[in-house]
Design a protein around this motif. Sequence first.
Motif, short mmCIF file in Angstrom:
data_model
loop_
_atom_site.label_atom_id
_atom_site.label_comp_id
_atom_site.label_asym_id
_atom_site.label_seq_id
_atom_site.Cartn_x
_atom_site.Cartn_y
_atom_site.Cartn_z
N PRO A 148 0.84 -1.42 0.01
CA PRO A 148 -0.06 0.36 0.18
C PRO A 148 0.87 1.33 -0.14
CG PRO A 148 0.09 -0.97 2.11
CD PRO A 148 0.50 -1.76 1.45
N VAL A 149 0.65 2.20 -0.50
CA VAL A 149 1.51 3.67 -0.82
C VAL A 149 1.28 4.48 0.22
CG1 VAL A 149 1.28 4.18 -3.05
CG2 VAL A 149 -0.90 5.09 -1.29
N GLY A 150 0.50 4.00 1.35
CA GLY A 150 0.38 4.94 2.44
C GLY A 150 -0.73 6.21 2.72
N VAL A 151 -0.74 6.70 3.69
CA VAL A 151 -1.72 7.58 4.02
C VAL A 151 -2.53 8.40 2.04
CG1 VAL A 151 -2.91 9.51 4.66
CG2 VAL A 151 -1.47 8.34 5.80
N VAL A 152 -3.40 8.00 2.07
CA VAL A 152 -4.17 8.36 0.47
C VAL A 152 -5.19 9.99 0.82
CG1 VAL A 152 -6.42 8.52 -1.11
CG2 VAL A 152 -3.94 6.18 -0.09
N ALA A 153 -4.95 11.02 0.46
CA ALA A 153 -6.27 11.87 0.06
C ALA A 153 -7.27 12.16 -0.75
CB ALA A 153 -5.37 13.47 0.35
N ALA A 154 -8.29 11.81 -0.20
CA ALA A 154 -9.41 11.95 -1.63
C ALA A 154 -10.64 12.96 -1.52
CB ALA A 154 -10.51 10.75 -1.11
N ALA A 166 -17.41 6.64 -2.40
CA ALA A 166 -17.33 5.27 -2.62
C ALA A 166 -15.81 4.17 -3.33
CB ALA A 166 -18.06 4.21 -2.60
N ARG A 167 -15.56 4.33 -4.54
CA ARG A 167 -14.66 4.14 -5.21
C ARG A 167 -13.69 4.88 -4.95
NH1 ARG A 167 -16.98 5.73 -11.26
NH2 ARG A 167 -16.06 6.82 -11.10
N LYS A 168 -13.51 5.08 -4.45
CA LYS A 168 -11.96 5.93 -3.84
C LYS A 168 -12.27 5.50 -2.88
CE LYS A 168 -12.07 10.36 -5.83
NZ LYS A 168 -11.28 9.95 -7.71
N ILE A 169 -13.08 5.48 -1.22
CA ILE A 169 -12.06 5.06 -0.22
C ILE A 169 -12.27 4.04 -0.15
CG2 ILE A 169 -12.99 4.71 1.89
CD1 ILE A 169 -14.18 6.88 2.00
N PRO A 171 -10.89 0.96 -2.24
CA PRO A 171 -9.59 0.47 -3.43
C PRO A 171 -8.03 0.99 -1.58
CG PRO A 171 -9.98 2.29 -4.71
CD PRO A 171 -12.04 1.92 -3.57
N ALA A 172 -8.66 1.79 -2.01
CA ALA A 172 -7.33 2.67 -0.44
C ALA A 172 -7.73 1.51 0.90
CB ALA A 172 -7.35 3.88 -0.31
N LEU A 173 -8.56 1.22 1.45
CA LEU A 173 -8.37 0.17 2.59
C LEU A 173 -8.34 -0.69 1.92
CD1 LEU A 173 -11.82 1.43 4.50
CD2 LEU A 173 -9.83 1.93 4.23
N ALA A 174 -8.70 -0.98 1.29
CA ALA A 174 -8.49 -2.66 0.87
C ALA A 174 -7.03 -3.37 -0.04
CB ALA A 174 -9.28 -3.09 -0.71
N ALA A 175 -6.46 -2.22 -0.30
CA ALA A 175 -5.05 -2.05 -0.43
C ALA A 175 -3.98 -1.78 0.76
CB ALA A 175 -4.42 -1.35 -1.30
N GLY A 176 -4.79 -1.67 2.07
CA GLY A 176 -4.20 -1.19 2.85
C GLY A 176 -3.69 -0.08 3.57
N CYS A 177 -4.14 1.10 2.77
CA CYS A 177 -3.93 2.80 3.19
C CYS A 177 -4.91 2.68 3.84
CB CYS A 177 -3.85 3.15 1.40
SG CYS A 177 -2.71 2.70 -0.02
N THR A 178 -4.32 3.97 4.46
CA THR A 178 -5.54 4.58 4.88
C THR A 178 -5.97 6.25 5.04
OG1 THR A 178 -3.85 6.22 6.81
CG2 THR A 178 -5.09 3.76 7.48
#
Length: 491
Positions: A148-154, A166-169, A171-178
């Motif tokens: 996972p890349v790390g912290v994601v800002a959506a 929803a379609r950003k949060i 995949p981010a959570l699925a990949a292991g990002c917060t």
Amino acid sequence: MALTLADAALLRSQNLIDHQWRDAGLGARLPVSNPATGEMFASVPDSDAGDARLAVDAAAAAFPAWSRRPARERAQLIKRWHALIVASQEDLARIISTEQGKPLKEARGEVQYGASYVEWFAEEATRICGDIVAEAVPGRKLLVLKEPVGVVAAITPWNFPLAMIARKIAPALAAGCTVVAKPAEDTPLTALALAWLAQQAGIPAGVLNMVTASREHTPGVVDAWLTDSRVRKITFTGSTPVGKHLARESAATLKKVSLELGGNAPFIVFEDADLDAAVDGLMASKFRNGGQTCVCPNRVYVHEVVHDAFVERLAQRVGALHVGPATDEAAQIGPMINARAVDKIARHVEDAVAKGARVVTGGKRVRTADGPHYYAPTVLIDATPAMELSCEETFGPVAPIFRFRDEAEVIRDANDTPFGLAAYFYSNDIRRIWRVAQTLETGMVGINEGAIASEAAPFGGVKESGYGREGSRHGLDDYMHTKYLCHGQLG
Ligand code: NAP
């Protein structure tokens, strides 16, 4: 106007930061208004850079544990979130309709559509895998990991208040990002309700943080994320000018960036098309959400041989659309998002008429008992490239028809735009179908189909419509980086 829900807890009025529902640090509030009237019916925090930084503090602290959690556990939590979204469909649809103006039937559809991405990415989480590569040198193993890349800002727009975020949060959570997320000023309530459901599903503290802000404070909130080196990815859906700004500013800390930006979709009806299917396709893609959709056709090209027959059938259908309050079950076209949006549509139609277009149906503002922010579903003929609506998204229920003579001419005109999100065409000639599909300069093409979005397909554009893909297995890749391990001394 009051918004009454079966589950009143879904109506949130605070930010979610580190599992706590909190007001903005400075206490400022942002009114949420009924798009039909501009009348305020709720309020949320008007956050600033300080709140944005607190959200990153929480997301950065939560990242190590969340990213190390087994994929199956992350998947189970995301599936629980999906189940709660589906169970809350009616309440969520009411929130969407009330703050955004989409007719209730469409709002229910948006809940299902957004939920489908959540379910898809919960399933994809368990399929993340790397490679073991054939070694070039004896005694070594070459391995490729996905991390996972790390912290994601959506950052998301108002037109699909549930699906876009929803379609950003998911995949981010699925990949292991917060995640730290900011919905549009006009539609914060749906996003906060989603955050509440994620919390109820057991998504741990700090993994998903949601802050709301006014148009005035948004640049401060987003700049705090752009300049923070702990934020490793920006994922944005919205207009091209803002997307370019985010791409420029995120370069200072070289963040990964995904941009789903504006479109100017051509919709082409060739002389060999099934005209009824083409009219159905245009109705579905152009008039959904009152034409306030990034993939909706902005330019309709019709071959001269079928032009009059197509226009007649289309005008009949468009003239029969029911305009009314979003919460009216019979409504097919609700209010536009605000007065500025109605003014832009009216300006585009006036400009087109001044330059020679003719109104077949619609072409005027509408005032319903509910308020003034409506525009009549419209068909214009004799549109030309000199008109504003040919180069700029109208984002309203207006179908301008351009007459064309041959394939080469229409392909040239269709591609003559800096944008490249979606294109549509109708034809029954199999050779033409492949030729045209490959020549259109867009990220997505509907062939004899007007409704193309699906959680299983990669959604995204080329040219100035952005880069990155949402949905499909490619959608998860955007939230991960590739790490290579070279394990030596094994010979
Ligand atoms: P927008 O003005 O670009 O706003 C989108 C988001 O960016 C909102 O959250 C907005 O916050 C924020 N924002 C605005 N100015 C900003 C700034 N200077 N710095 C940081 N963030 C900023 O777009 P919109 O009018 O809401 O949405 C319509 C556009 O989105 C259309 O062009 C449409 O085609 C595009 N769109 C694209 C897709 C796609 O998938 N390609 C999907 C849907 C929509 P505030 O609301 O607080 O201003």
